[in-house]
Motif scaffolding. Structure first.
Motif, short mmCIF file in Angstrom:
data_model
loop_
_atom_site.label_atom_id
_atom_site.label_comp_id
_atom_site.label_asym_id
_atom_site.label_seq_id
_atom_site.Cartn_x
_atom_site.Cartn_y
_atom_site.Cartn_z
N PRO A 283 0.75 -20.33 -19.89
CA PRO A 283 1.73 -21.27 -19.11
C PRO A 283 2.14 -20.32 -17.65
CG PRO A 283 2.24 -21.86 -21.13
CD PRO A 283 1.42 -20.72 -21.21
N THR A 284 2.08 -18.94 -17.98
CA THR A 284 2.84 -18.26 -17.15
C THR A 284 1.91 -17.02 -16.35
OG1 THR A 284 3.71 -16.54 -18.90
CG2 THR A 284 5.43 -18.12 -18.27
N ARG A 285 0.57 -17.14 -16.93
CA ARG A 285 -0.22 -15.89 -16.53
C ARG A 285 -0.44 -16.09 -15.02
NH1 ARG A 285 -4.70 -16.43 -20.35
NH2 ARG A 285 -4.79 -18.38 -19.63
N VAL A 286 -1.05 -17.13 -14.42
CA VAL A 286 -1.41 -17.13 -12.89
C VAL A 286 -2.24 -16.14 -12.50
CG1 VAL A 286 -0.66 -17.64 -10.74
CG2 VAL A 286 0.98 -18.26 -12.50
N LEU A 287 -1.85 -14.81 -12.01
CA LEU A 287 -2.56 -13.90 -11.39
C LEU A 287 -2.92 -12.82 -12.49
CD1 LEU A 287 -1.02 -13.20 -8.03
CD2 LEU A 287 -2.53 -14.91 -8.48
N ALA A 288 -2.22 -12.64 -13.39
CA ALA A 288 -2.49 -11.53 -14.40
C ALA A 288 -3.27 -11.97 -15.45
CB ALA A 288 -1.19 -10.94 -14.78
N GLY A 289 -4.25 -11.01 -15.87
CA GLY A 289 -4.98 -11.21 -17.21
C GLY A 289 -6.24 -12.17 -16.84
N ALA A 290 -6.65 -12.48 -15.59
CA ALA A 290 -7.88 -12.92 -15.36
C ALA A 290 -9.33 -12.32 -14.97
CB ALA A 290 -7.59 -14.04 -14.22
N GLY A 291 -8.75 -10.98 -14.52
CA GLY A 291 -9.70 -10.16 -14.36
C GLY A 291 -10.36 -10.11 -12.69
N ALA A 292 -9.69 -10.90 -12.17
CA ALA A 292 -9.84 -11.27 -10.55
C ALA A 292 -8.68 -11.79 -9.99
CB ALA A 292 -11.04 -12.00 -10.41
N TYR A 293 -8.37 -11.38 -8.68
CA TYR A 293 -7.60 -11.97 -7.96
C TYR A 293 -7.89 -11.88 -6.56
CZ TYR A 293 -5.87 -7.10 -7.84
OH TYR A 293 -5.90 -5.96 -7.59
N LEU A 294 -7.49 -13.02 -5.65
CA LEU A 294 -8.11 -13.15 -4.22
C LEU A 294 -6.90 -13.04 -3.42
CD1 LEU A 294 -10.27 -13.88 -2.16
CD2 LEU A 294 -9.84 -16.00 -2.55
N LEU A 295 -6.77 -12.13 -2.13
CA LEU A 295 -5.54 -11.89 -1.43
C LEU A 295 -6.12 -12.37 -0.07
CD1 LEU A 295 -4.35 -8.40 -2.48
CD2 LEU A 295 -3.57 -10.59 -3.26
N SER A 296 -4.95 -13.06 0.63
CA SER A 296 -5.34 -13.52 1.77
C SER A 296 -4.82 -12.18 2.65
CB SER A 296 -4.22 -14.42 2.39
OG SER A 296 -3.19 -14.25 2.50
N GLU A 297 -4.93 -12.14 4.11
CA GLU A 297 -4.54 -10.76 5.02
C GLU A 297 -3.19 -10.62 4.75
OE1 GLU A 297 -5.27 -8.93 9.16
OE2 GLU A 297 -6.11 -10.95 9.03
N GLU A 298 -2.38 -11.75 4.78
CA GLU A 298 -0.92 -11.55 4.58
C GLU A 298 -0.54 -10.97 3.16
OE1 GLU A 298 3.31 -13.83 4.74
OE2 GLU A 298 1.53 -14.91 5.83
N GLY A 299 -1.19 -11.60 2.17
CA GLY A 299 -0.86 -11.13 0.84
C GLY A 299 -1.28 -9.83 0.85
N HIS A 300 -2.50 -9.32 1.28
CA HIS A 300 -2.86 -7.88 1.28
C HIS A 300 -1.78 -7.01 1.68
CE1 HIS A 300 -4.97 -4.27 2.69
NE2 HIS A 300 -5.97 -4.56 1.88
N ARG A 301 -1.20 -7.32 2.85
CA ARG A 301 0.02 -6.47 3.32
C ARG A 301 1.03 -6.37 2.33
NH1 ARG A 301 -1.36 -9.15 8.50
NH2 ARG A 301 0.20 -10.76 7.86
N ARG A 302 1.40 -7.45 1.51
CA ARG A 302 2.25 -7.34 0.58
C ARG A 302 1.96 -6.47 -0.43
NH1 ARG A 302 5.63 -12.70 -1.21
NH2 ARG A 302 5.39 -12.98 1.06
N VAL A 303 0.66 -6.03 -0.74
CA VAL A 303 0.47 -5.45 -2.23
C VAL A 303 -0.08 -4.06 -2.00
CG1 VAL A 303 -1.54 -5.60 -3.64
CG2 VAL A 303 -0.35 -7.77 -3.24
N PHE A 304 -1.05 -3.87 -0.65
CA PHE A 304 -1.69 -2.65 -0.58
C PHE A 304 -0.66 -2.01 0.63
CE2 PHE A 304 -5.10 -4.54 -2.64
CZ PHE A 304 -5.78 -3.47 -3.09
N PRO A 305 -0.72 -0.31 0.45
CA PRO A 305 -1.26 0.21 -0.50
C PRO A 305 -0.61 0.27 -1.79
CG PRO A 305 0.05 1.68 0.85
CD PRO A 305 0.04 0.32 1.37
N LEU A 306 -1.46 0.42 -2.94
CA LEU A 306 -1.12 0.39 -4.34
C LEU A 306 -0.19 1.87 -4.39
CD1 LEU A 306 -4.32 -0.84 -6.09
CD2 LEU A 306 -2.37 -2.22 -5.39
N PRO A 307 0.78 1.51 -5.44
CA PRO A 307 1.50 2.83 -5.82
C PRO A 307 0.30 3.91 -6.42
CG PRO A 307 2.71 0.95 -6.68
CD PRO A 307 1.33 0.33 -6.02
N ASP A 308 0.61 5.10 -6.06
CA ASP A 308 -0.06 6.13 -6.86
C ASP A 308 -0.22 5.98 -8.40
OD1 ASP A 308 -0.72 7.09 -4.45
OD2 ASP A 308 0.96 8.75 -4.42
N GLY A 309 -1.36 6.12 -8.78
CA GLY A 309 -1.52 6.15 -10.36
C GLY A 309 -1.25 4.76 -10.90
N LEU A 310 -1.22 3.74 -10.18
CA LEU A 310 -1.01 2.46 -10.71
C LEU A 310 -2.01 2.05 -11.96
CD1 LEU A 310 0.82 -0.10 -10.49
CD2 LEU A 310 -1.05 -1.18 -9.02
#
Length: 272
Positions: free
Chosen positions: A133-160
């Motif tokens: 019920p709460t998984r959504v983006l985690a645990g599926a082995g894949a996620y798709l980002l829009s350009e705006e969504g990408h700006r919110r996520v990247f760059p990933l923290p070092d060593g994530l």
């Protein structure tokens, strides 16, 4: 769209996964970049045989591979796909990310329990029902980002360590959605020992997310969740017993020498 596939010693499964991903697409329609990081097998050759671009690096680590692949991408949206999962329903993901307000989406995982022992099979099924019920983006082995969504996520923290957990926590409400018409086949650990090793990896990733201010979940699972699932008919007495026993082992193993060890599970890598 662009697709980034970080891969470390995935020769056994990556070719099949890429063929499933690209089934029904036109040549040049999907840009796929496989980043073979610190591989000692024929992962790169298997990926090239599937007709995709391959970047090879001697530097190990998914975090580094994700950044290398992302920097090589030319277009949005961008899909980040684990090399050991098989994805179908690519167009459904594209339709979902085009909806107003949606910044990130993910397929719904189907857990492949082929070859799993009877105890760990019950553990996997019970855990899947608890977190669905709460998984959504985690645990599926894949996620798709829009350009705006990408700006919110990247760059990933070092060593994530837990990139999907980081991405999931970056969005709220209707900004993120699961797409039932898109499915990933996620191969699960086949033994209790391998499952406990994977749990050590999850614990380490969750601790890091909490330290970064993006905890994996607002509330960890507890005994009440398991009993509630049983009352709703989602788990039988033997399922509950197996799950509880393995979770107790998991908690105890956190205090064993080497209990926080890190390493990819190889029991799930046999090609289907």
């Amino acid at each position: 769209m662009s697709v980034v596939v970080p891969a470390h010693n995935e020769e056994a499964v990556i070719g099949d996964g890429l063929r499933r991903l690209l089934a029904g697409t036109r040549p040049g329609e999907v840009e796929v970049i496989v980043v073979a990081n610190a591989c000692t097998d024929r992962t790169a050759e298997a990926a090239r045989a599937a007709g995709v671009r391959v970047i090879e690096t001697e530097v190990p680590g998914k975090h580094h591979a994700l950044h290398l692949g992302d920097a090589a991408c030319a277009v949005f949206p961008r899909l980040y796909l684990d090399a050991d999962v098989a994805l179908t329903g690519l167009r459904a993901l594209l339709e979902a990310i085009a909806r107003p307000g949606v910044l990130a989406c993910a397929p719904v995982p189907h857990w492949d329990l082929t070859g799993c022992g009877p105890v760990v099979r019950r553990v996997h099924r019970t855990h899947d029902r608890l977190i669905a019920p709460t998984r959504v983006l985690a645990g599926a082995g894949a996620y798709l980002l829009s350009e705006e969504g990408h700006r919110r996520v990247f760059p990933l923290p070092d060593g994530l360590l837990a990139d999907d957990g980081w991405v999931h926590a970056a969005f709220t409400g209707p900004e993120r959605t699961a797409v039932p018409e898109a499915v990933t086949v996620v191969r699960q650990t086949r033994t209790v020992r391998a499952h406990l090793r994977r749990r050590a990896r999850v614990r380490r990733g969750n601790r890091q997310l909490a330290a970064l201010g993006r905890p994996a979940s607002a509330r960890p699972l507890g005994a009440g969740d398991l009993l509630g699932l049983a009352r709703r008919g989602g788990a039988g007495p033997l399922d509950v017993a197996c799950y509880a026993a393995v979770m107790l082992l998991d908690k105890a193993s956190a205090h064993w020498p080497g209990g926080s060890g890190w390493g990819a599970d190889r029991t799930s890598r046999a090609a289907s």
